[in-house]
Design a protein around this motif. Structure first.
Motif, PDB file in Angstrom:
ATOM      1  N   PRO A   9       0.810  -1.609  -0.184  1.00  0.00           N
ATOM      2  CA  PRO A   9       0.438   0.253  -0.133  1.00  0.00           C
ATOM      3  C   PRO A   9       0.618   1.268   0.272  1.00  0.00           C
ATOM      4  O   PRO A   9       1.881   1.490   0.784  1.00  0.00           O
ATOM      5  N   LYS A  10       0.332   2.048  -0.247  1.00  0.00           N
ATOM      6  CA  LYS A  10       1.046   3.419  -0.480  1.00  0.00           C
ATOM      7  C   LYS A  10       0.811   4.534  -0.312  1.00  0.00           C
ATOM      8  O   LYS A  10       1.436   5.574   0.423  1.00  0.00           O
ATOM      9  N   SER A  11      -0.525   4.609  -0.398  1.00  0.00           N
ATOM     10  CA  SER A  11      -1.189   5.965   0.630  1.00  0.00           C
ATOM     11  C   SER A  11      -1.414   5.762   1.796  1.00  0.00           C
ATOM     12  O   SER A  11      -1.558   4.257   2.263  1.00  0.00           O
ATOM     13  N   GLY A  12      -1.527   6.385   2.834  1.00  0.00           N
ATOM     14  CA  GLY A  12      -2.095   6.209   4.510  1.00  0.00           C
ATOM     15  C   GLY A  12      -3.562   5.405   4.599  1.00  0.00           C
ATOM     16  O   GLY A  12      -3.625   4.205   5.703  1.00  0.00           O
ATOM     17  N   PHE A  13      -4.788   5.758   3.813  1.00  0.00           N
ATOM     18  CA  PHE A  13      -5.862   5.232   3.409  1.00  0.00           C
ATOM     19  C   PHE A  13      -5.728   3.744   2.673  1.00  0.00           C
ATOM     20  O   PHE A  13      -6.028   2.440   3.832  1.00  0.00           O
ATOM     21  N   ALA A  14      -4.675   3.027   2.122  1.00  0.00           N
ATOM     22  CA  ALA A  14      -4.698   1.987   1.717  1.00  0.00           C
ATOM     23  C   ALA A  14      -3.825   0.999   2.993  1.00  0.00           C
ATOM     24  O   ALA A  14      -4.044  -0.313   2.825  1.00  0.00           O
ATOM     25  N   ARG A  15      -2.920   1.651   3.272  1.00  0.00           N
ATOM     26  CA  ARG A  15      -2.056   0.892   4.565  1.00  0.00           C
ATOM     27  C   ARG A  15      -3.777   0.976   5.319  1.00  0.00           C
ATOM     28  O   ARG A  15      -3.594  -0.408   6.517  1.00  0.00           O
ATOM     29  N   TRP A  16      -3.958   1.479   6.086  1.00  0.00           N
ATOM     30  CA  TRP A  16      -5.369   1.934   6.797  1.00  0.00           C
ATOM     31  C   TRP A  16      -6.422   0.600   6.331  1.00  0.00           C
ATOM     32  O   TRP A  16      -6.921  -0.815   7.517  1.00  0.00           O
TER      33      TRP A  16
END
Length: 417
Positions: A9-16
């Protein structure tokens, strides 16, 4: 055969989201990084084509139900209302009706491809059986949908097919009454068929999910029938390689679908279905849709009603038994010269039954249908087991890489992805 997901995941939302619901990683592993054999040819694009057609049928079907009325005195007029008054209703109706034909055309090619290349053999038995289940659900959905326009062919097809269940000893009449919602094809029948026609496509979606799951567990077969031994050397990521090939296949198939829908929309239909259903007038020759014709020919070829019904369902169920009927240790038909001849003879038999199913059940047509029905079952029960024991096969390559090095993939049996 499965690949290791490289999704990061590259974005914070994707990691979340990935920590809570790893759906993006699942999609990446299944449709991006998933390894596919390098030597797949364009016959392997029919999985994507079938997915496209399933989505198209569901989307057009859902919109059509917004304007359709499942009531015997209004159903025919509601279809005419869709065709004449609803914005682009004619296009939706033709796209849905012809989409069924294109769906079955694709699935028949998909099945014959699997039979030729031995995609039903170990370890893909469950994958194959799930495919047959999908085919049977498609047939049920197609039949139920054919009844909904409430034309002459719709009504009498429902009458003929539901009457088959009366041949079942002891419980046949009870089952028929339950299916019809009464003692004849009437309003209750139409309502039940409409509800089931709307429901079954979503059941198909669920079984397709299992089918794809089983495919990803065992890995894809390929034209050589040789299992992948070296993932690094013999496979490529699904995206972009297989994805681009699938897009080409879908584009070509869509062009044929669009041509059928916009230029010859009634080619696969029957003119009598533009006459409103009349229980007092029986059409001189009741004919189902073309994709049912081979099985309809088998049904009519047998004088006994009960035996005919058994043969009808047996002609489909026997396909599910292919993994155990074909005992040859060589998977692909590429290396089975005798099998090739019998396979194409079987294809000819199937096409011949389709032709005979549209002809009157009398004279030479009936005799030919009986001969081809016997040939159909002999292929599964006699020919395949004997070939498995006595057929002389060609030496198959030890690996996909070896087959491609020897030019097999470039000679027409497979195409390098």
């Amino acid at each position: 055969m499965s690949g290791h997901s490289t999704y990061k995941p590259k974005s914070g939302f994707a990691r979340w989201l990935e920590r809570r619901l790893p759906i993006l990683g699942f999609i990446h592993e299944s449709f991006v990084a998933y390894p596919v054999p390098k030597n797949l040819n364009y016959l392997w694009t029919f999985g994507a084509i079938l997915s496209f057609m399933l989505i198209a049928q569901i989307v057009t079907g859902v919109v059509l139900t917004m304007h359709y009325t499942p009531e015997t005195t209004l159903a025919f007029d509601s279809v005419e209302h869709i065709m004449r008054d609803v914005n682009w209703g004619w296009a939706l109706r033709y796209a849905h009706a012809n989409g069924a034909s294109m769906f079955f055309l694709a699935v028949y090619i998909h099945i014959f491809r699997g039979m030729y290349y031995g995609s039903y053999k170990e370890p893909r038995e469950v994958l194959w059986i799930l495919g047959v289940v999908i085919f049977m659900l498609m047939m049920a959905t197609g039949f139920l949908g054919y009844v909904l326009p409430w034309g002459q062919m719709s009504f009498w097809a429902a009458t003929v097919i539901t009457n088959l269940f009366t041949a079942i000893p002891v419980v046949g009449n009870a089952i028929t009454t339950w299916l019809l919602g009464g003692y004849s094809v009437d309003n209750a029948t139409l309502n039940r068929f409409f509800a089931l026609h709307y429901l079954l496509p979503f059941v198909i979606v669920a079984v397709v999910g299992l089918h794809v799951w089983a495919l990803h567990v065992t890995g894809q077969n390929n034209p050589t029938g040789v299992e992948v031994k070296d993932v690094e050397k013999e496979t490529l990521p699904f995206t972009p390689y297989a994805t681009m090939k699938d897009m080409v296949g879908v584009a070509i198939f869509f062009a044929l679908y669009a041509w059928l829908t916009f230029f010859v929309p009634n080619y696969t239909g029957h003119p009598d279905n533009y006459i409103e259903a009349n229980p007092l007038v029986t059409p001189p020759h009741i004919v189902p849709e073309w994709y049912f014709l081979p099985f309809y020919a088998i049904l009519r070829a047998i004088p006994s009603k009960l035996v005919g019904v058994i043969a009808l369902f047996g002609s489909i169920l026997i396909v599910a038994a292919l993994p155990w009927l074909d005992t040859s240790k060589v998977r692909s038909g590429v290396y089975r010269p005798t099998f090739k001849k019998f396979f194409w003879a079987f294809v000819a038999v199937s096409v011949g039954l389709g032709y005979l199913g549209a002809q009157p059940a009398e004279g030479v047509y009936l005799l030919a249908a009986r001969i081809l029905t016997v040939c159909y079952f002999l292929y599964f029960i006699v020919v395949l087991p004997l070939l498995g024991k006595f057929e002389k096969t060609l030496p198959a390559p030890e690996s996909i890489a070896a087959s491609m090095a020897n030019g097999v993939a470039r000679s027409g049996e497979g195409v390098n992805a």
